[in-house]
Write an enzyme that holds these catalytic residues in place. Sequence first.
Site, PDB file in Angstrom:
ATOM      1  N   CYS A   9      52.146 -17.834  19.945  1.00 53.70           N
ATOM      2  CA  CYS A   9      53.308 -17.057  19.493  1.00 53.70           C
ATOM      3  C   CYS A   9      53.634 -17.339  18.029  1.00 53.70           C
ATOM      4  O   CYS A   9      53.377 -18.432  17.532  1.00 53.70           O
ATOM      5  CB  CYS A   9      54.512 -17.424  20.368  1.00 53.70           C
ATOM      6  SG  CYS A   9      55.814 -16.188  20.249  1.00 53.70           S
ATOM      7  N   ASP A 132      60.593 -21.792  29.804  1.00 56.67           N
ATOM      8  CA  ASP A 132      60.645 -22.502  28.522  1.00 56.67           C
ATOM      9  C   ASP A 132      61.669 -23.637  28.604  1.00 56.67           C
ATOM     10  O   ASP A 132      62.510 -23.659  29.504  1.00 56.67           O
ATOM     11  CB  ASP A 132      61.079 -21.490  27.439  1.00 56.67           C
ATOM     12  CG  ASP A 132      60.848 -21.986  26.027  1.00 56.67           C
ATOM     13  OD1 ASP A 132      60.293 -23.091  25.844  1.00 56.67           O
ATOM     14  OD2 ASP A 132      61.235 -21.259  25.085  1.00 56.67           O
TER      15      ASP A 132
END
Length: 280
Positions: A9, A132
């Site tokens: 990412c 996350d």
Amino acid sequence: MDDIRVKICGLTRPEDMDAVARAGARYAGLVFFARSPRCVSVAEARALALAAPVGLAKVGLVVDPEDALLDEILEAVPLDMVQLHGRESVARVAEIRARYGLPVMKAVGVASEADLPALLEYGRVADQLLVDAKAPKGAALPGGNGLAFDWRLIAGRRWPCPWMLAGGLTPETVGRAVAMTGARQVDVSSGVESAPGVKDPERIAAFVKAALAAGAKARCRASRQGARRGCAGRGFGWRCDGLRCFTAGDAGRQRCGFRSVMRQSTATRRRSRWRRTGCG
Ligand SMILES: O=C(O)c1ccccc1N[C@@H]1O[C@H](COP(=O)(O)O)[C@@H](O)[C@H]1O
């Protein structure tokens, strides 16, 4: 069971896209969040997305986006998935999914047991979950902080849709994270950087290599368990036909049915095949 899938990412430069493709990652994340050191403009994101090879899914990361921002991004950038990384409600996730017709991945921050029910709720409307680490109170970013959470919290847990593990992963830790959580998809940002917002091609390659190795090891372990049972087997979140293993999240939303039990002779043959491949 497929290979483990890796998402890198926060790409900002054309060479980042090359490094991600070369390493064998499956998803490339583009961040549309002004406070992030990885933020790209719509024009930059378009150029990056157009340079991505076929087979590398482009994921657009947004935080509590208005429709106007999503309209602008999705008109210009050929994305394959939208990642919602803010405080979007379950209803808003469903709305965005319906309005744009793209798969939506919802990030859920985890710090304690109390955060786990949200995964179930969002898992009913999203196409994927991103599990996350919860950002600390007062953090400038809701993600991308290089912080891990206690992986034991999610060991052996499964949700209604495929999921990805994120939060403070690095080439050095991803193997342990996969082994502990059973994740089949992993996502990293700061762990493969040389400085905030600057991706490091060597760390990207090392991360993908470590993740794939951990995935192959987990696959062998699961298959051996199935073969050891001498028949097709099924456990919490996995099933094995004695040759290949499947987790509930594999192949999109497809739910794996329980295949017929093998005869003992077949199972014995397959057991020795696993020994021959020497896996695990
Ligand atoms: O990466 C960012 O800048 C970011 C900004 C805002 C929301 C989320 C962000 N990143 C996402 O968080 C995970 C974990 O990051 P890290 O590996 O701990 O640095 C990352 O994979 C992104 O999906």
